[in-house]
Structure formats: structure tokens, C-alpha cells
Design a protein around this motif. Sequence first.
Motif, PDB file in Angstrom:
ATOM      1  N   ALA A 232       0.818  -1.214   0.000  1.00 11.06           N
ATOM      2  CA  ALA A 232       0.000   0.000   0.000  1.00 11.06           C
ATOM      3  C   ALA A 232       0.850   1.261   0.000  1.00 11.06           C
ATOM      4  CB  ALA A 232      -0.938  -0.003   1.209  1.00 11.06           C
ATOM      5  N   TYR A 233       2.051   1.171   0.553  1.00 15.07           N
ATOM      6  CA  TYR A 233       2.936   2.334   0.579  1.00 15.07           C
ATOM      7  C   TYR A 233       3.279   2.805  -0.830  1.00 15.07           C
ATOM      8  CZ  TYR A 233       7.052   5.183   1.631  1.00 15.07           C
ATOM      9  OH  TYR A 233       7.954   6.214   1.718  1.00 15.07           O
ATOM     10  N   PHE A 234       3.361   1.864  -1.784  1.00 12.93           N
ATOM     11  CA  PHE A 234       3.702   2.204  -3.164  1.00 12.93           C
ATOM     12  C   PHE A 234       2.467   2.252  -4.061  1.00 12.93           C
ATOM     13  CE2 PHE A 234       7.445   0.149  -1.325  1.00 12.93           C
ATOM     14  CZ  PHE A 234       8.420   1.096  -1.588  1.00 12.93           C
ATOM     15  N   SER A 235       1.284   2.294  -3.475  1.00 10.16           N
ATOM     16  CA  SER A 235       0.049   2.261  -4.252  1.00 10.16           C
ATOM     17  C   SER A 235      -0.876   3.388  -3.812  1.00 10.16           C
ATOM     18  CB  SER A 235      -0.651   0.900  -4.064  1.00 10.16           C
ATOM     19  OG  SER A 235      -1.918   0.900  -4.681  1.00 10.16           O
ATOM     20  N   VAL A 236      -1.858   3.678  -4.661  1.00  4.86           N
ATOM     21  CA  VAL A 236      -2.861   4.698  -4.328  1.00  4.86           C
ATOM     22  C   VAL A 236      -4.136   4.065  -3.802  1.00  4.86           C
ATOM     23  CG1 VAL A 236      -1.964   6.302  -6.048  1.00  4.86           C
ATOM     24  CG2 VAL A 236      -3.756   4.679  -6.703  1.00  4.86           C
ATOM     25  N   TYR A 237      -4.162   2.744  -3.668  1.00  7.65           N
ATOM     26  CA  TYR A 237      -5.375   2.046  -3.261  1.00  7.65           C
ATOM     27  C   TYR A 237      -5.386   1.803  -1.754  1.00  7.65           C
ATOM     28  CZ  TYR A 237      -5.644   1.363  -8.265  1.00  7.65           C
ATOM     29  OH  TYR A 237      -5.680   1.578  -9.612  1.00  7.65           O
TER      30      TYR A 237
END
Length: 280
Positions: A232-237
Amino acid sequence: MVNAVQAGTIIAVAAGVIGWFMILRRQSFAGHTLAVVAFPGASGAIWLGLPAAAGYFGFCTAAALFITATPRSHGGAGFSQESAVIGTVQAFALACGFLFVSLYKGFLDGITSLLFGSFLGISDSQVLTLLIAAVAALAVLAVIGRPLFFASIDPAVSAARGVPVRALSVIFLLLLGIAAAEVSQITGALLVFALLVMPAAAAQQLTTRPALSLSLTVVIALAITWLGLGVAYFSVYPVGFFITTFGFAAYALAVAARQAAGRLARRTRPAAIAGSARAW
């Protein structure tokens, strides 16, 4: 992110242990309802200008107390009555949550976070609150663990042996409410099952030994929480989606491993019997 990992670790341990007993006691429906109650709790607290954590814990524990007012049974009309009360609480809680959101006149863009989770903005005070709540809940569970396990396996026999089954049920539902309030702050109100159900369900597919199963539950909960936060740290979701996805994958792999072990045992059993016959 450091606070998110700390909070996620605390929540994973508490949810894993309490969720293991929840699965054992077949109270998943009650756990889901207490998770849903976290949504109106948080939105109502924000509407009133209070910390969201106060709403999480306040509403979840109040709902747990309300559910305990219904006599628990393992069959017949008592079981139907309990299910009806739990379903009623769930529907009313969702309605109240959306009412509180509509009554809030400020800028509230966090409804997605309330429902599906977020790891952004977790403060040091929130981590400390989660730690205190988790330690208190696990300490109580450690005290009542043995009689609770006995009452969960065979309520009738444990009651005949003098175990306070009703009191243990009330205490456990309160602990379940605390766990639901904690998990909701990471996964969101609608995805609490990701940590309350999936790790325990996966572990119980792998082994029937209580101590080993409980330990595996905590390990799986920690793994899917850390993986979910990392992705999640590297995602927008929302983080709740990733934690739920990894939890489902863990359960699916556990089921596949159990089925594969069962097929292997069925194949080797005839050969072992034939070998024993020849040796005889």
C-alpha cells in the motif's frame, strides 16, 4: 509509515489471538457486526468533534454489551433470536453511520478510509492507545483462556463442571468488540474480517493442535499485515484491499495444502496396508 507498521503489528497480534477464539466459538457473524458498528462510531465521533478512536471503542463495546443481552444457544429458537438481534444491530449501525456522515457539515473526505482503511496519518498517541487496548485485552484473555477454550469446545459439559459459561461469553464479546475497534482503524469497518477471520481460518486448516494453530494464526496475521502495508505504501489504493487479498491468498493456500495432504495420505495408506499384510 513507522507508526503504521507499529500499529499494524499491535493490531495483527491482538486480532489474531481473539479471532482464533472467535472462529472456535463460531461467532463470526457477531464479529462482523461489531466491525460494522465501528463505522457509525467513528463517523459519529467526528460529527461531534471527538477523536475517531473514541467512537471506535465506544460504539463497539456498547454493541457488544447489547448483543450479550440475548441468551446464546447452539440451536433452536435461542440461536435464531441471537442471529436476529445481531442482524438488527448491523443494519441499524450502517444506517446511523451514513446519517452521521450526512449530518457532518465540515469537509469529510475520509469516508473511504472509514470503510476500507488507511495507514496514513497514524499518530504516536494512536499507536499508544492501540497498544494499551491490545495489552489489556490480551491480558484478560490470558486469564480466562483455559476456561474459555473449554466452554467453546463443549458448553454443556463445561457448565456442568461449574465453568461460568455465560460470564465468559460476555467478557469475550467485549474483547471481540475491542479487537474490532482496533482492526477497523487499519483495514476499515467493512474489511475487519481480513484480520479477525482469515488468519485463524487458514491456521485451523493447517493443524488441529490448539497451541500450534494459535501461533500460526499470529504469524499469518503479521505476515499479511506487513505485506499489505508495504504494498500500500507504493500504491494509491486502500490498505484494506491488500491486507484482505493477502489474507484470502493465505486461506486458499492453506485449503489447497490440506487437500493435497489428504490426497497423499489416501494414496499412501493402501500401500502401507499392503506392505503390512505381506510382512505378516
